[in-house]
Design a protein around this motif. Sequence first.
Motif, short mmCIF file in Angstrom:
data_model
loop_
_atom_site.label_atom_id
_atom_site.label_comp_id
_atom_site.label_asym_id
_atom_site.label_seq_id
_atom_site.Cartn_x
_atom_site.Cartn_y
_atom_site.Cartn_z
N GLY A 81 -19.69 31.50 30.11
CA GLY A 81 -19.73 31.94 28.72
C GLY A 81 -20.19 33.37 28.54
O GLY A 81 -20.23 33.87 27.42
N ARG A 82 -20.58 34.01 29.64
CA ARG A 82 -21.04 35.42 29.63
C ARG A 82 -22.20 35.65 28.66
O ARG A 82 -22.26 36.64 27.94
CB ARG A 82 -19.87 36.36 29.29
CG ARG A 82 -18.78 36.34 30.33
CD ARG A 82 -17.64 37.30 30.02
NE ARG A 82 -16.85 36.83 28.89
CZ ARG A 82 -16.74 37.47 27.74
NH1 ARG A 82 -17.42 38.61 27.55
NH2 ARG A 82 -16.00 37.00 26.76
N PHE A 83 -23.17 34.70 28.68
CA PHE A 83 -24.34 34.85 27.84
C PHE A 83 -25.39 35.70 28.53
O PHE A 83 -25.55 35.64 29.76
CB PHE A 83 -24.94 33.48 27.50
CG PHE A 83 -24.06 32.65 26.60
CD1 PHE A 83 -23.85 33.04 25.29
CD2 PHE A 83 -23.44 31.50 27.07
CE1 PHE A 83 -23.05 32.28 24.44
CE2 PHE A 83 -22.64 30.73 26.24
CZ PHE A 83 -22.43 31.13 24.92
N ALA B 238 -30.45 32.60 24.46
CA ALA B 238 -30.21 33.56 25.55
C ALA B 238 -29.18 34.61 25.16
O ALA B 238 -29.10 35.65 25.79
CB ALA B 238 -29.75 32.81 26.80
N SER B 239 -28.38 34.34 24.14
CA SER B 239 -27.44 35.34 23.69
C SER B 239 -28.14 36.55 23.11
O SER B 239 -27.58 37.60 23.00
CB SER B 239 -26.55 34.80 22.60
OG SER B 239 -26.32 33.46 22.69
N THR B 240 -29.39 36.37 22.67
CA THR B 240 -30.10 37.44 21.99
C THR B 240 -31.40 37.81 22.68
O THR B 240 -32.20 38.55 22.15
CB THR B 240 -30.42 37.02 20.55
OG1 THR B 240 -31.17 35.82 20.59
CG2 THR B 240 -29.15 36.78 19.77
N ARG B 241 -31.64 37.26 23.87
CA ARG B 241 -32.84 37.55 24.63
C ARG B 241 -34.12 37.18 23.90
O ARG B 241 -35.14 37.82 24.05
CB ARG B 241 -32.91 39.03 25.03
CG ARG B 241 -31.80 39.48 25.96
CD ARG B 241 -32.20 40.76 26.66
NE ARG B 241 -31.14 41.28 27.48
CZ ARG B 241 -30.35 42.29 27.14
NH1 ARG B 241 -30.51 42.89 25.99
NH2 ARG B 241 -29.41 42.71 27.96
N GLY B 242 -34.08 36.17 23.08
CA GLY B 242 -35.29 35.77 22.39
C GLY B 242 -35.28 34.29 22.07
O GLY B 242 -34.22 33.69 22.01
#
Length: 247
Positions: A120-122, A240-244
């Motif tokens: 998914g390239r997250f 994990a898509s937003t690092r938070g």
Amino acid sequence: MDPAACPPVNHRWRPEDGFSVSDWKGYDESMLLYVLALGSPTHPIDPSAWEAYTRTYEWRDFQGYAHINFDPLFGHQYSHGWIDFRGIRDAYMRGRGIDYFENSRRATLSQRAYAVANPGRFRDYGATIWGLTASDGPLDSTLTIDGRQVQFHTYWARGAAATAVRDDGTIAPTAAAASIAFAPNVAMPAIRAMRERYGDQLYQRHGFLTPSTPRCASRSPCDTGACTRRSAGSTPTISASTRGPSC
């Protein structure tokens, strides 16, 4: 009784409308339910029900690990919280040459391998940031992340297996943490990495935040990686898509 003729355990019974239209089929947390039903001192089910249950398993290979598949990791963890399945093999597992503990170990390793492959390239997915299970999430909406549209969910039975992949880039720390009994060599580094990378947004005085956290930003959690309040009983997750983390 012939296992083919033995009815599976029903999802529920209510006085107002009786039994549910659904039964417990396929490997999941209901394995413990079947054990309890078999051992009931007053209303035990027929032993053939267990064999009938195992006939609904899906043995598949996922990310190089052959095992009974179930998408969210909690299904591989729940029953083991009460029963030590090491060395216990029913007819199905004897045929596969492993026990249920080893099955959970393989499921754990397959999810880690999925995160490393990261189809998914997250962001952040990898050898130490992994673990999909039923959990709360950031919001029910489609957003553009890194130039592509991603459908996000709040509560969702996230998971990854040959049977299905439900992944919106939300990692639940409970998935890796609860895998420590099966694969401590990969679970411990994941726990440490999540604590170090996300700090006190995810890990505080008493450990990983659960069940909910206060709102700490007014904008969308998928824009900021901030925490937002959810209902009691929710599971803290890392978006994990937003690092938070979003909780």
